[in-house]
Scaffold this active site. Structure first.
Site, PDB file in Angstrom:
ATOM      1  N   LYS A  73       0.856  -1.189   0.000  1.00  0.00           N
ATOM      2  CA  LYS A  73       0.000   0.000   0.000  1.00  0.00           C
ATOM      3  C   LYS A  73       0.892   1.238   0.000  1.00  0.00           C
ATOM      4  O   LYS A  73       1.890   1.285   0.736  1.00  0.00           O
ATOM      5  CB  LYS A  73      -0.883  -0.034   1.253  1.00  0.00           C
ATOM      6  CG  LYS A  73      -1.935   1.061   1.339  1.00  0.00           C
ATOM      7  CD  LYS A  73      -2.806   0.849   2.582  1.00  0.00           C
ATOM      8  CE  LYS A  73      -3.925   1.860   2.708  1.00  0.00           C
ATOM      9  NZ  LYS A  73      -4.780   1.626   3.902  1.00  0.00           N
ATOM     10  N   SER A 148      -9.693   1.583   2.901  1.00  0.00           N
ATOM     11  CA  SER A 148      -8.865   2.348   2.005  1.00  0.00           C
ATOM     12  C   SER A 148      -7.784   1.545   1.291  1.00  0.00           C
ATOM     13  O   SER A 148      -7.182   2.051   0.356  1.00  0.00           O
ATOM     14  CB  SER A 148      -8.198   3.478   2.784  1.00  0.00           C
ATOM     15  OG  SER A 148      -7.303   2.956   3.751  1.00  0.00           O
ATOM     16  N   SER A 172      -9.773  -0.724   7.108  1.00  0.00           N
ATOM     17  CA  SER A 172      -9.217  -0.589   5.754  1.00  0.00           C
ATOM     18  C   SER A 172      -8.539  -1.811   5.178  1.00  0.00           C
ATOM     19  O   SER A 172      -8.263  -1.850   3.982  1.00  0.00           O
ATOM     20  CB  SER A 172      -8.235   0.574   5.711  1.00  0.00           C
ATOM     21  OG  SER A 172      -8.948   1.760   5.531  1.00  0.00           O
TER      22      SER A 172
END
Ligand code: GLN
Length: 485
Positions: A73, A148, A172
């Site tokens: 990420k 996210s 997330s």
């Protein structure tokens, strides 16, 4: 999946370089549609793969993660690589050091394919808040992947990475995993070092693995967990070899089912799938018990006071001086007087998106003199009450339970744009996930079924929450569920 690839690498059926290039060609083919990656780190990946191939050739021992291609990420620092947090304010930012998790993965011989998309600074639940692109759900590209960590999850669900790292502040890792059919683990707060993770809300953030199987999740966690002197909140008790605890036997385990999580706002189809999962746990020998989390109705409101408060503090460092974008003499300048304040204001105005700005403003308000007691302090008090609820629920000397089961999200993946104009609806997708962050317990989302919508089988995730630092039991129960048909 990881063990199988490891064997193939060791047997010489495939080299890490071949495997890595295979993944890059998959990315090339698919990612123009899915848009999971923000940056590809091909030079780094090929070098890492070659180093592992060298070791294998020499007959040296290699770790389970060695030579296996994975994704990160884009809110974690990889030395020498672009790290944007999906924000324009860090568009040109090159990380000067490795996050601790990256250091540990590199030590294991992991191959880093690239950096994945997210909601800007991890604030969001659909990845639509990225300043760059909207990642699609590989199962149905008219739908969001969740967020996210949408890019990381889509890279795994779209078979463009064997596994990925995500971060989870309120769901997330777990909510997008539920939306895309992957396994997502948020470890206990303190289990994994946050050093080198771009902070969103420091008292809630945790890094964790996104994988195809629970076994892979355990393997990755074992390698990233443990004490780190660079993160004072990392726990003293080191990590373990979590894969050694996957016995496939859960007889005698007590699983609590909170009545508050099965209320009217739960989609009926998801309720039916969750009930079936509960039956399966029973058949596997687990005891099921209805429980109550008395303060759970306050979890989301408390979360949305504490998060903006911490966000407003953490975002102060992005001022156009220290990192990334710096706007000077902008034509449409707010002040246009050549002062330092002008640079601060213009950089943030241009560099940050609406959701981030909203949270900074809200948090500044909830922390300001006169409102601090009414909002922030009160929220912390209720957070403590929630913590006490969990202490009672897990109390070993009473009639406590070992784990808590519920759906991960109240509905399946939704369509693009569906919730962008209604922040409350967007926030509600995390109704079952934020509590684990507020009280610090580990939680995992794993596939428990599918629902048919528009002719597509949309994945549904089940969530198990465990005791503080009880990852071995949590992973074993999810693993046992997964391997039993
Ligand atoms: N969707 C939640 C939020 O917007 C959680 C985000 C996260 O876990 N990073 O805050």
């Amino acid at each position: 999946m990881i063990k199988k690839l490891h064997k193939q690498l060791k047997n010489g059926e495939i080299t890490s370089t071949e495997l890595t290039l295979k993944y890059f060609s998959k990315i090339e083919k698919k990612d123009s549609d899915i848009l999971a990656f923000l940056t590809l780190t091909k030079d780094l990946a090929v070098k890492q793969a070659q180093a592992v191939d060298e070791k294998i050739k020499k007959g040296e021992e290699i770790d389970l993660l060695a030579g296996i291609p994975m994704a990160i990420k884009d809110n974690m620092c990889v030395s020498g690589e672009r790290t944007t947090a999906a924000s324009k304010i860090l568009d040109n930012y090159i990380a000067p050091y490795d996050a601790t998790v990256i250091k540990r993965l590199k030590k294991s011989g992991a191959v880093i394919l690239g950096k994945t998309n997210l909601d800007e600074f991890a604030m969001g639940a659909s990845t639509e808040n990225s300043a760059y692109q909207k990642t699609k759900n590989p199962i149905d590209i008219s739908r969001v992947p969740g967020g996210s960590s949408g890019g990381s999850v889509a890279s795994v669900a779209g078979k463009m990475a064997v596994y990925a790292l995500g971060s989870d502040t309120g769901g997330s890792i777990r909510q997008p995993s539920a939306f895309c059919g992957t396994v997502g683990l948020k470890p206990t707060y303190g289990r994994v070092s946050r050093h080198g993770l771009l902070a969103m809300a420091s008292s809630l953030d945790q890094i964790g693995p996104i994988t195809e199987t629970v076994e892979d999740s355990a393997i990755v966690l074992s390698r990233i967990a443990g004490r780190d002197k660079m993160d004072a909140t990392s726990a003293k008790s080191g990590g373990k070899s979590y894969e050694d605890f996957l016995t496939g036997d859960i007889s005698g385990v007590t699983i609590g089912v909170p009545k508050e999580y099965f209320g009217d706002d739960l989609d009926d189809k998801i309720r039916a799938i969750a009930m079936k999962a509960i039956d399966k746990f029973k058949k596997l020998g687990a005891k099921i018990k209805e429980i109550s989390i008395p303060h759970s109705e306050y979890a989301l409101p408390v979360y949305y006071i504490i998060v903006p408060s911490e966000v407003s503090s953490n975002m102060a460092r992005f001022d156009g001086i220290r990192y990334g974008l710096s706007i000077d003499n902008e034509e449409k300048s707010i002040l246009n007087d050549g002062t330092l304040l002008e640079t601060y204001l213009d950089t943030r105005e241009i560099g940050l998106g609406d959701e981030v700005k909203k949270r900074m403003m809200l948090g500044t308000y909830t922390l300001s003199a006169g409102y601090y007691d009414a909002y922030y302090k009160k929220a912390q008090k209720v957070r403590e009450l929630l913590y006490q609820d969990f202490q009672k629920i897990f109390n070993p000397s009473g009639d406590g339970v070992d784990l808590i089961f519920s759906p991960t999200a109240p509905e399946p993946a939704f369509k693009f744009g569906e919730k962008m104009n209604d922040p409350l609806k967007m926030y509600l997708t995390d109704i079952y996930t934020v509590t684990a962050n507020l009280v610090g317990v580990p939680a995992i989302s794993f596939p428990i079924g599918t629902v048919k919508e528009d002719g597509k089988d949309l994945p549904i995730g089940g969530q198990l929450m465990g005791k503080w630092f009880g990852e071995e039991e949590l992973l074993n129960v999810a693993h046992t569920f997964e391997i039993t048909k």
